[in-house]
Design a protein around this motif. Structure first.
Motif, PDB file in Angstrom:
ATOM      1  N   THR A 275      -7.036  13.238  -1.475  1.00 29.30           N
ATOM      2  CA  THR A 275      -5.783  11.673  -0.625  1.00 29.30           C
ATOM      3  C   THR A 275      -7.067  10.542  -0.718  1.00 29.30           C
ATOM      4  OG1 THR A 275      -4.273  13.883  -1.038  1.00 29.30           O
ATOM      5  CG2 THR A 275      -4.287  11.773   0.252  1.00 29.30           C
ATOM      6  N   ASP A 276      -6.621   9.402  -0.805  1.00 29.32           N
ATOM      7  CA  ASP A 276      -7.234   8.053  -0.332  1.00 29.32           C
ATOM      8  C   ASP A 276      -6.471   7.765   1.135  1.00 29.32           C
ATOM      9  OD1 ASP A 276      -4.783   7.204  -1.719  1.00 29.32           O
ATOM     10  OD2 ASP A 276      -6.732   6.106  -2.937  1.00 29.32           O
ATOM     11  N   GLU A 277      -6.871   6.805   1.641  1.00 28.70           N
ATOM     12  CA  GLU A 277      -6.379   6.468   3.143  1.00 28.70           C
ATOM     13  C   GLU A 277      -5.356   5.469   2.855  1.00 28.70           C
ATOM     14  OE1 GLU A 277      -9.167   4.769   5.510  1.00 28.70           O
ATOM     15  OE2 GLU A 277     -10.549   6.455   5.609  1.00 28.70           O
ATOM     16  N   GLU A 278      -5.521   5.312   1.514  1.00 23.65           N
ATOM     17  CA  GLU A 278      -3.843   4.228   0.733  1.00 23.65           C
ATOM     18  C   GLU A 278      -2.287   5.310   0.691  1.00 23.65           C
ATOM     19  OE1 GLU A 278      -2.339   1.697  -2.500  1.00 23.65           O
ATOM     20  OE2 GLU A 278      -4.837   1.749  -2.736  1.00 23.65           O
ATOM     21  N   GLY A 279      -2.850   6.588  -0.030  1.00 26.60           N
ATOM     22  CA  GLY A 279      -1.692   7.420  -0.343  1.00 26.60           C
ATOM     23  C   GLY A 279      -1.990   7.542   1.326  1.00 26.60           C
ATOM     24  N   LEU A 280      -2.495   8.105   2.751  1.00 28.91           N
ATOM     25  CA  LEU A 280      -2.357   8.188   3.767  1.00 28.91           C
ATOM     26  C   LEU A 280      -1.606   7.188   4.240  1.00 28.91           C
ATOM     27  CD1 LEU A 280      -5.190  10.085   5.322  1.00 28.91           C
ATOM     28  CD2 LEU A 280      -3.450  10.615   4.511  1.00 28.91           C
ATOM     29  N   ALA A 281      -1.575   6.054   4.117  1.00 27.75           N
ATOM     30  CA  ALA A 281      -1.161   4.945   5.043  1.00 27.75           C
ATOM     31  C   ALA A 281       0.569   4.528   4.374  1.00 27.75           C
ATOM     32  CB  ALA A 281      -1.736   3.640   4.622  1.00 27.75           C
ATOM     33  N   ARG A 282       1.038   5.122   3.391  1.00 29.28           N
ATOM     34  CA  ARG A 282       2.217   5.291   2.477  1.00 29.28           C
ATOM     35  C   ARG A 282       2.676   6.258   3.193  1.00 29.28           C
ATOM     36  NH1 ARG A 282       2.271   6.844  -2.929  1.00 29.28           N
ATOM     37  NH2 ARG A 282       0.194   6.683  -2.998  1.00 29.28           N
ATOM     38  N   LEU A 283       2.416   7.401   3.492  1.00 27.29           N
ATOM     39  CA  LEU A 283       2.660   8.643   3.537  1.00 27.29           C
ATOM     40  C   LEU A 283       3.079   8.582   5.306  1.00 27.29           C
ATOM     41  CD1 LEU A 283       3.893  11.414   3.302  1.00 27.29           C
ATOM     42  CD2 LEU A 283       1.045  12.187   3.903  1.00 27.29           C
ATOM     43  N   ALA A 284       1.924   8.009   5.511  1.00 26.62           N
ATOM     44  CA  ALA A 284       2.366   7.968   7.764  1.00 26.62           C
ATOM     45  C   ALA A 284       2.969   6.317   8.024  1.00 26.62           C
ATOM     46  CB  ALA A 284       1.388   7.557   8.161  1.00 26.62           C
ATOM     47  N   GLN A 285       4.478   6.551   7.278  1.00 27.03           N
ATOM     48  CA  GLN A 285       5.959   5.503   7.926  1.00 27.03           C
ATOM     49  C   GLN A 285       7.212   6.172   8.494  1.00 27.03           C
ATOM     50  OE1 GLN A 285       6.769   3.884   3.720  1.00 27.03           O
ATOM     51  NE2 GLN A 285       5.217   2.633   3.497  1.00 27.03           N
ATOM     52  N   PRO A 286       6.387   5.840  10.183  1.00 25.34           N
ATOM     53  CA  PRO A 286       8.158   6.593  10.806  1.00 25.34           C
ATOM     54  C   PRO A 286       8.712   5.434  10.815  1.00 25.34           C
ATOM     55  CG  PRO A 286       5.920   5.289  11.881  1.00 25.34           C
ATOM     56  CD  PRO A 286       5.563   5.173  10.577  1.00 25.34           C
ATOM     57  N   ARG A 287       9.183   4.597  10.070  1.00 30.87           N
ATOM     58  CA  ARG A 287       9.897   3.828   9.937  1.00 30.87           C
ATOM     59  C   ARG A 287      10.996   4.960   9.079  1.00 30.87           C
ATOM     60  NH1 ARG A 287       9.294  -2.472  10.501  1.00 30.87           N
ATOM     61  NH2 ARG A 287       7.371  -2.510  12.600  1.00 30.87           N
ATOM     62  N   ALA A 288      10.321   4.895   8.329  1.00 29.67           N
ATOM     63  CA  ALA A 288      10.834   6.190   6.996  1.00 29.67           C
ATOM     64  C   ALA A 288      11.364   7.346   6.734  1.00 29.67           C
ATOM     65  CB  ALA A 288      10.097   5.953   5.767  1.00 29.67           C
ATOM     66  N   LEU A 289      11.333   7.603   7.985  1.00 28.95           N
ATOM     67  CA  LEU A 289      11.043   8.866   8.792  1.00 28.95           C
ATOM     68  C   LEU A 289      12.217   9.129  10.355  1.00 28.95           C
ATOM     69  CD1 LEU A 289       7.661  10.180   8.824  1.00 28.95           C
ATOM     70  CD2 LEU A 289       9.129  10.539   6.417  1.00 28.95           C
ATOM     71  N   ILE A 290      12.752  10.152   9.642  1.00 34.91           N
ATOM     72  CA  ILE A 290      14.105  10.380  10.633  1.00 34.91           C
ATOM     73  C   ILE A 290      13.629  10.988  12.377  1.00 34.91           C
ATOM     74  CG2 ILE A 290      16.602  11.204  11.287  1.00 34.91           C
ATOM     75  CD1 ILE A 290      16.964  10.908   8.268  1.00 34.91           C
ATOM     76  N   PHE A 291      13.311  11.831  11.969  1.00 30.00           N
ATOM     77  CA  PHE A 291      12.747  13.017  12.682  1.00 30.00           C
ATOM     78  C   PHE A 291      11.064  12.676  13.870  1.00 30.00           C
ATOM     79  CE2 PHE A 291      16.374  15.443  10.431  1.00 30.00           C
ATOM     80  CZ  PHE A 291      16.711  15.499  11.375  1.00 30.00           C
ATOM     81  N   ALA A 292      10.708  11.959  12.981  1.00 34.80           N
ATOM     82  CA  ALA A 292       9.265  11.109  13.337  1.00 34.80           C
ATOM     83  C   ALA A 292       8.966  10.593  14.360  1.00 34.80           C
ATOM     84  CB  ALA A 292       7.776  11.523  12.961  1.00 34.80           C
ATOM     85  N   ARG A 293       9.002   9.964  15.688  1.00 39.29           N
ATOM     86  CA  ARG A 293       9.037   8.768  16.346  1.00 39.29           C
ATOM     87  C   ARG A 293       7.418   7.867  16.365  1.00 39.29           C
ATOM     88  NH1 ARG A 293       9.746  11.997  22.194  1.00 39.29           N
ATOM     89  NH2 ARG A 293      11.916  12.466  22.025  1.00 39.29           N
ATOM     90  N   GLN A 294       6.475   8.922  15.933  1.00 42.36           N
ATOM     91  CA  GLN A 294       5.321   8.021  15.310  1.00 42.36           C
ATOM     92  C   GLN A 294       4.793   8.792  14.006  1.00 42.36           C
ATOM     93  OE1 GLN A 294       3.285   5.387  15.240  1.00 42.36           O
ATOM     94  NE2 GLN A 294       2.627   4.954  17.488  1.00 42.36           N
ATOM     95  N   ALA A 295       4.350   8.416  12.954  1.00 43.78           N
ATOM     96  CA  ALA A 295       3.169   8.924  12.051  1.00 43.78           C
ATOM     97  C   ALA A 295       1.748   8.249  11.826  1.00 43.78           C
ATOM     98  CB  ALA A 295       3.999   8.788  10.776  1.00 43.78           C
ATOM     99  N   LEU A 296       0.796   8.858  12.549  1.00 42.91           N
ATOM    100  CA  LEU A 296      -0.629   8.525  11.741  1.00 42.91           C
ATOM    101  C   LEU A 296      -1.230   8.939  11.453  1.00 42.91           C
ATOM    102  CD1 LEU A 296      -0.429   7.436  15.903  1.00 42.91           C
ATOM    103  CD2 LEU A 296      -0.073   6.225  14.524  1.00 42.91           C
ATOM    104  N   PRO A 297      -2.536   8.027  10.511  1.00 44.47           N
ATOM    105  CA  PRO A 297      -3.236   9.095   9.324  1.00 44.47           C
ATOM    106  C   PRO A 297      -4.725   9.232  10.641  1.00 44.47           C
ATOM    107  CG  PRO A 297      -2.408   6.749   8.536  1.00 44.47           C
ATOM    108  CD  PRO A 297      -1.995   7.088   9.800  1.00 44.47           C
ATOM    109  N   CYS A 298      -4.758  10.123  10.929  1.00 46.03           N
ATOM    110  CA  CYS A 298      -5.672  11.134  11.656  1.00 46.03           C
ATOM    111  C   CYS A 298      -7.101  10.979  10.813  1.00 46.03           C
ATOM    112  CB  CYS A 298      -5.398  12.473  11.925  1.00 46.03           C
ATOM    113  SG  CYS A 298      -6.513  13.117  13.366  1.00 46.03           S
ATOM    114  N   PHE A 299      -8.270  10.364  11.599  1.00 40.26           N
ATOM    115  CA  PHE A 299      -9.683  10.358  10.710  1.00 40.26           C
ATOM    116  C   PHE A 299     -10.521  11.207  11.401  1.00 40.26           C
ATOM    117  CE2 PHE A 299      -9.899   6.963  14.171  1.00 40.26           C
ATOM    118  CZ  PHE A 299     -10.992   7.351  14.953  1.00 40.26           C
ATOM    119  N   ALA A 300     -10.200  11.997  12.841  1.00 44.02           N
ATOM    120  CA  ALA A 300     -11.350  12.914  13.747  1.00 44.02           C
ATOM    121  C   ALA A 300     -10.143  13.916  14.461  1.00 44.02           C
ATOM    122  CB  ALA A 300     -12.234  11.840  14.379  1.00 44.02           C
TER     123      ALA A 300
END
Length: 355
Positions: free
Chosen positions: A57-82
């Protein structure tokens, strides 16, 4: 110390007790993007970990997944690298700096955060002091660049374990823990006022607030008494029809901007259309969603912000059902946004307009 590279991991901050709903939502969101994985979540932990199983899964895919504005129950959504565990108590900075140098990125700033739980609150003094130390060390190592487009989030669920995550400045929340810290105005008649204040901040952007919340606009507050939500409209100089059989706060009535109508909020309708409808009535969420859909579809209002009180069970399913009901009633151009706000409890807050 354990250090695992975790480029296919998303960390989501949420309200404690809503990890299951957050997990269901991120799983559905990922599947819709053709990304598949599994969730790691502990009850009342205040966060959810989503690990992808899609090959590379590339970083672009993770960036599309981590969109807190598109999510109701997540206050924050962040790609984690370590993910770093068993950090040495006497020197956490050195291994973190090593991971950052290996990453090779620059950051506009760093936020050191803990979950919004009782255990997380106990970590608050550590987060403050360590945040200052880490920021200083990053500046010295030239890892801070004011023009950078990413923010570093060092998320500590416990003092010897950290997820190093990146937040896109244009997508992620700029508030620590994804929580806007609002001060309760002493003159407001109830603490529910903070819900609408936060909703305006979270559900609308700067331009929308400027265009859609102009002095002199008209508004209706259904279930208004004693006036917590009406207060937020009045302080923005909107003219408000407050609909409730209960009494309204006297100082609000003295503003000259409020007309109190003693009536049933589900039955009352305005003689002419208004700019805003707000609603915080305690009622079945589907009934509220249907009411809002009727107002918007019939052109009785242009914009609406309302709360949906969720049931004890199947909260995610009920949320989807209510929002789908709205979208179906308003058509393909419907603009529906929702978020479980910090000042919400067993509810979500939504914004809707017929674009």
């Amino acid at each position: 110390m354990n250090h695992s590279d975790s480029t296919s991991r998303i960390i989501l901050y949420c309200r404690a007790g809503f990890e299951s709903e957050c997990a269901q939502e991120i799983s559905a969101h990922a599947a819709g993007l053709g990304i598949f994985g599994h969730v790691r979540a502990l009850a009342d932990s205040g966060f959810v970990e989503y690990v992808t199983t899609s090959n590379q899964t590339d970083e672009e895919g993770l960036a599309r997944l981590a969109q807190p504005r598109a999510l109701i129950f997540a206050r924050q959504a962040l790609p984690c690298f370590a993910l770093m565990e068993q950090l040495p108590v006497r020197d956490r900075i050195t291994p973190i700096l090593g991971a950052l140098r290996e990453r090779g990125a620059r950051y506009s700033e760093v936020l050191v955060e803990a979950p919004d739980t009782n255990d997380g609150k106990a970590l608050a003094p550590f987060c403050r002091s360590f945040g200052s130390a880490l920021a200083g060390a990053m500046k010295k190592a030239r890892l801070i660049e004011p023009a950078a487009t990413q923010r570093l989030h060092a998320f500590f669920p416990q003092s010897d374990k950290v997820y190093l995550c990146e937040g896109d400045l244009a997508q992620s929340s700029s508030w620590p823990q994804g929580i806007p810290r609002l001060k309760f105005p002493r003159e407001a008649p109830s603490r529910s006022t903070l819900k609408l204040d936060e909703a305006f901040l979270v559900l609308l952007d700067d331009g929308e607030r400027e265009r859609w919340l102009k002095p002199g606009m008209s508004a209706v507050d259904l279930g208004a008494a004693p006036g917590g939500w009406t207060y937020q409209l009045v302080r923005r100089s909107l003219r408000v029809a407050a609909i409730d059989n209960g009494p309204m706060d006297a100082s609000l009535m003295e503003s000259g901007l409020v007309t109190h109508v003693r009536a049933d909020g589900f039955r009352w309708r305005p003689q002419k259309s208004v700019d805003w409808l707000v609603c915080d009535m305690v009622e079945q969420p589907r009934r509220v969603a249907a009411l809002i859909a009727q107002w918007l579809s019939e052109g009785l209002c242009s914009y609406a912000i309302f709360n949906l009180k969720l049931p004890m069970k199947k909260r995610y399913d009920e949320t989807r059902l209510c929002l789908d009901l709205l979208r179906e009633a308003l058509g393909t151009k419907a603009d529906v946004r929702a978020k479980q706000l910090y000042h919400d409890r067993e509810e979500i807050t939504a914004f809707a307009r017929k674009a």
